[in-house]
Design a protein around this motif. Structure first.
Motif, PDB file in Angstrom:
ATOM      1  N   SER A 234       0.796  -1.228   0.000  1.00 14.97           N
ATOM      2  CA  SER A 234       0.000   0.000   0.000  1.00 14.97           C
ATOM      3  C   SER A 234       0.827   1.276   0.000  1.00 14.97           C
ATOM      4  O   SER A 234       2.007   1.284   0.264  1.00 14.97           O
ATOM      5  CB  SER A 234      -0.911   0.018   1.220  1.00 14.97           C
ATOM      6  OG  SER A 234      -0.131   0.081   2.374  1.00 14.97           O
ATOM      7  N   SER A 235       0.147   2.450  -0.286  1.00 10.50           N
ATOM      8  CA  SER A 235       0.768   3.777  -0.251  1.00 10.50           C
ATOM      9  C   SER A 235      -0.308   4.823   0.023  1.00 10.50           C
ATOM     10  O   SER A 235      -1.407   4.482   0.426  1.00 10.50           O
ATOM     11  CB  SER A 235       1.484   4.054  -1.572  1.00 10.50           C
ATOM     12  OG  SER A 235       2.182   5.267  -1.495  1.00 10.50           O
ATOM     13  N   ASN A 312       2.026   7.612  -7.442  1.00  7.48           N
ATOM     14  CA  ASN A 312       2.429   6.310  -7.998  1.00  7.48           C
ATOM     15  C   ASN A 312       1.397   5.679  -8.927  1.00  7.48           C
ATOM     16  O   ASN A 312       1.310   4.453  -9.025  1.00  7.48           O
ATOM     17  CB  ASN A 312       2.779   5.328  -6.876  1.00  7.48           C
ATOM     18  CG  ASN A 312       4.026   5.738  -6.123  1.00  7.48           C
ATOM     19  OD1 ASN A 312       5.061   5.983  -6.734  1.00  7.48           O
ATOM     20  ND2 ASN A 312       3.918   5.842  -4.806  1.00  7.48           N
ATOM     21  N   ASN A 340      -2.515   2.383  -7.772  1.00  6.50           N
ATOM     22  CA  ASN A 340      -2.196   2.341  -6.345  1.00  6.50           C
ATOM     23  C   ASN A 340      -3.510   2.281  -5.564  1.00  6.50           C
ATOM     24  O   ASN A 340      -4.151   3.296  -5.326  1.00  6.50           O
ATOM     25  CB  ASN A 340      -1.397   3.592  -5.972  1.00  6.50           C
ATOM     26  CG  ASN A 340      -0.752   3.463  -4.613  1.00  6.50           C
ATOM     27  OD1 ASN A 340      -0.882   2.455  -3.947  1.00  6.50           O
ATOM     28  ND2 ASN A 340      -0.051   4.506  -4.195  1.00  6.50           N
ATOM     29  N   SER A 342      -5.139   2.294  -2.538  1.00  5.37           N
ATOM     30  CA  SER A 342      -4.898   2.607  -1.133  1.00  5.37           C
ATOM     31  C   SER A 342      -6.216   2.896  -0.410  1.00  5.37           C
ATOM     32  O   SER A 342      -7.271   3.023  -1.022  1.00  5.37           O
ATOM     33  CB  SER A 342      -3.983   3.822  -1.024  1.00  5.37           C
ATOM     34  OG  SER A 342      -4.694   4.966  -1.454  1.00  5.37           O
ATOM     35  N   PHE A 354      -0.324  -1.924  -3.535  1.00  7.21           N
ATOM     36  CA  PHE A 354       0.618  -0.890  -3.970  1.00  7.21           C
ATOM     37  C   PHE A 354       1.146  -1.227  -5.356  1.00  7.21           C
ATOM     38  O   PHE A 354       1.719  -2.291  -5.573  1.00  7.21           O
ATOM     39  CB  PHE A 354       1.778  -0.781  -2.979  1.00  7.21           C
ATOM     40  CG  PHE A 354       2.827   0.215  -3.387  1.00  7.21           C
ATOM     41  CD1 PHE A 354       2.537   1.563  -3.465  1.00  7.21           C
ATOM     42  CD2 PHE A 354       4.114  -0.208  -3.702  1.00  7.21           C
ATOM     43  CE1 PHE A 354       3.502   2.477  -3.843  1.00  7.21           C
ATOM     44  CE2 PHE A 354       5.086   0.701  -4.072  1.00  7.21           C
ATOM     45  CZ  PHE A 354       4.780   2.048  -4.142  1.00  7.21           C
ATOM     46  N   ARG A 355       0.924  -0.312  -6.306  1.00  5.84           N
ATOM     47  CA  ARG A 355       1.435  -0.430  -7.677  1.00  5.84           C
ATOM     48  C   ARG A 355       1.016  -1.742  -8.333  1.00  5.84           C
ATOM     49  O   ARG A 355       1.840  -2.554  -8.757  1.00  5.84           O
ATOM     50  CB  ARG A 355       2.955  -0.254  -7.713  1.00  5.84           C
ATOM     51  CG  ARG A 355       3.383   1.149  -7.294  1.00  5.84           C
ATOM     52  CD  ARG A 355       4.848   1.399  -7.530  1.00  5.84           C
ATOM     53  NE  ARG A 355       5.181   1.462  -8.949  1.00  5.84           N
ATOM     54  CZ  ARG A 355       4.968   2.527  -9.726  1.00  5.84           C
ATOM     55  NH1 ARG A 355       4.392   3.600  -9.226  1.00  5.84           N
ATOM     56  NH2 ARG A 355       5.319   2.508 -10.997  1.00  5.84           N
TER      57      ARG A 355
END
Length: 460
Positions: A234-235, A312, A340, A342, A354-355
């Protein structure tokens, strides 16, 4: 902290050299810092900078830009992107692209892109912008695989115009608020910006949670997926606003000028699992604040455009060409989305990703047009990607494999089937209306003639 200083210098830039559509004059110092336990700072200016390339908005366009290339001690590419909104107010965004290893010799390879925090209001589209007061523009920090970087740009004596320049002459200036309130000329304040928030950064619409993702029957898909996708962790991206994605221009440059030009609004419908392990989907729109770049001489005879947005998120569009019975045509051959997922964008997601990479390859009949023209689809066009993700475009028009294209030609346009059907309906509707009108006139004439004959008989 180590510091390498370079004398501040005033520099004027314009694009193109003759009959410019963009003029930028300013004093500017730039500062890039490699953060850490022993920070390293490099300070430079635009004194040695040169115009690398640019893009003119044209008569009906809403986006233009000028790209500056600086040299040592801080070699970088600085992009000034100008957008005019529905009220004809011009806003400026700035991004800086640099190679950390070339500046700090730190073996941190690969270009890094930093964007300014918020967009700067300049002036009405019919005016130039003037601001003598010194202002500091801050940029978002960027983490690479090895270091964190911070960039700042201090400007003064600024004069900018990016639209409606006539014969190379600046329009009457609209002064910044700092100049209007300045008493002491040596004062400094932070530049006035519009901070990105839920009202100005993008578009999203929450979809109903269901046990199975469905697509409305009115959606016409242009493609089908063929590959699998990996997952990550995650981000923290910015939360987009819930409305339609803005129609914007994107382009890629090469040795012969602009080779790819695209104008459209873009959004994605992303599938995910909620905390209750139910299937859901959410619409994420590409916002106004983006970074984009591309290449004209890519492997396998292709050209590409890469758009970066939020935190991202990356969208890479690849275009290929082929020979169709002696006519060279181009088409969209690949869509590569890195998303992303999140908690900020998907509040009820069970496991943030994440990504996540979603790549899809298409056949040669996908939005195809001749290199002599362009492809256009004003209706919504949907592209079915891997794992059920849907990319939709709005008011799409694009051309690839061009030589310094500045605007779309009125000839050689290939239209999508929905636009063609709409165009065909117009003459049918007009013909039907005219036919009905003729019928009404004939009936009225017959009734009138019958009444006249009856009147003459009564008189006799």
């Amino acid at each position: 902290m180590m510091c390498i200083d370079y004398l501040k210098g005033c520099k004027g830039f314009q694009y193109p050299d003759s009959a410019p559509c963009i003029i930028v004059n300013m004093d500017a110092t730039t500062q890039l810092t490699q953060l850490g336990s022993e920070p390293l700072e490099v300070t430079s200016s635009l004194k040695s900078a040169k115009v690398d390339r640019g893009f003119c908005a044209g008569a009906s366009g809403s986006t233009s830009n000028i790209i500056l290339q600086t040299t040592a001690p801080l070699p970088a590419r600085i992009t000034l992107l100008f957008n005019k909104d529905e009220q004809s107010v011009v806003f400026m965004d700035i991004t800086v692209t640099f190679d950390p290893d070339a500046i700090f010799n730190n073996t941190d390879e690969g270009n890094q892109v930093l964007a300014d925090i918020g967009n700067t209001r300049l002036s009405k589209v019919t005016s130039s912008y003037k601001c003598d007061e010194q202002q500091t523009i801050s940029f978002n920090k960027k983490n690479s695989s090895m270091f964190e970087y911070e960039f700042k740009m201090t400007i003064s004596n600024v004069v900018i115009q990016a639209f409606n320049i006539v014969n190379g002459t600046l329009s009457e200036a609209e002064e910044c608020a700092a100049d209007e309130t300045t008493v002491a000329p040596t004062s400094t304040e932070t530049i006035e910006t519009t901070q990105p928030d839920v009202t100005n950064t993008g578009s999203t619409t929450k979809m109903d949670t269901t046990d199975e993702t469905t697509v409305p029957a009115t959606t016409s898909f242009i493609s089908t997926p063929t590959e699998t996708t990996p997952e990550g962790t995650s981000s923290n991206p910015i939360t987009p606003r819930p409305d339609d994605p803005p129609i914007q221009s994107y382009f890629a440059h090469g040795e012969n000028g602009t080779c790819v030009l695209i104008q459209c609004g873009i959004q994605f419908e992303i599938n995910y699992n909620t905390t209750e392990q139910k299937k859901a989907s959410r619409v994420i729109g590409v916002p106004e604040r983006v970074n984009f770049d591309g290449g004209c001489n890519q492997p396998n005879n292709t050209q590409s455009l890469q758009i970066q947005f939020y935190d991202n998120w990356d969208l890479r569009l690849t275009f290929s060409r082929f020979d169709d019975q002696g006519r060279i045509k181009f088409y969209l051959s690949d869509i590569d989305l890195t998303a992303n997922l999140s908690k900020e964008l998907f509040p009820d997601i069970g496991n943030p990703i994440f990504r996540q990479n979603i790549k899809t390859t298409f056949a040669t009949d996908t939005i195809t047009a001749s290199t002599e023209g362009s492809y256009r689809c004003t209706k919504e066009a949907a592209f079915l990607l891997k794992d059920g993700t849907v990319m939709s475009t709005f008011n799409l028009q694009y051309a690839a494999f061009q030589k310094n294209i500045t605007d779309f030609s009125e000839s050689g346009i290939s239209e999508c089937s929905s636009d063609v059907e709409t165009s065909s309906d117009i003459p049918i509707a007009v013909g039907s209306a005219l036919g009905g009108l003729i019928l009404i006139v004939l009936v009225a004439y017959a009734i009138g003639r019958r009444c006249k004959e009856k009147g003459d008989y009564d008189t006799i």
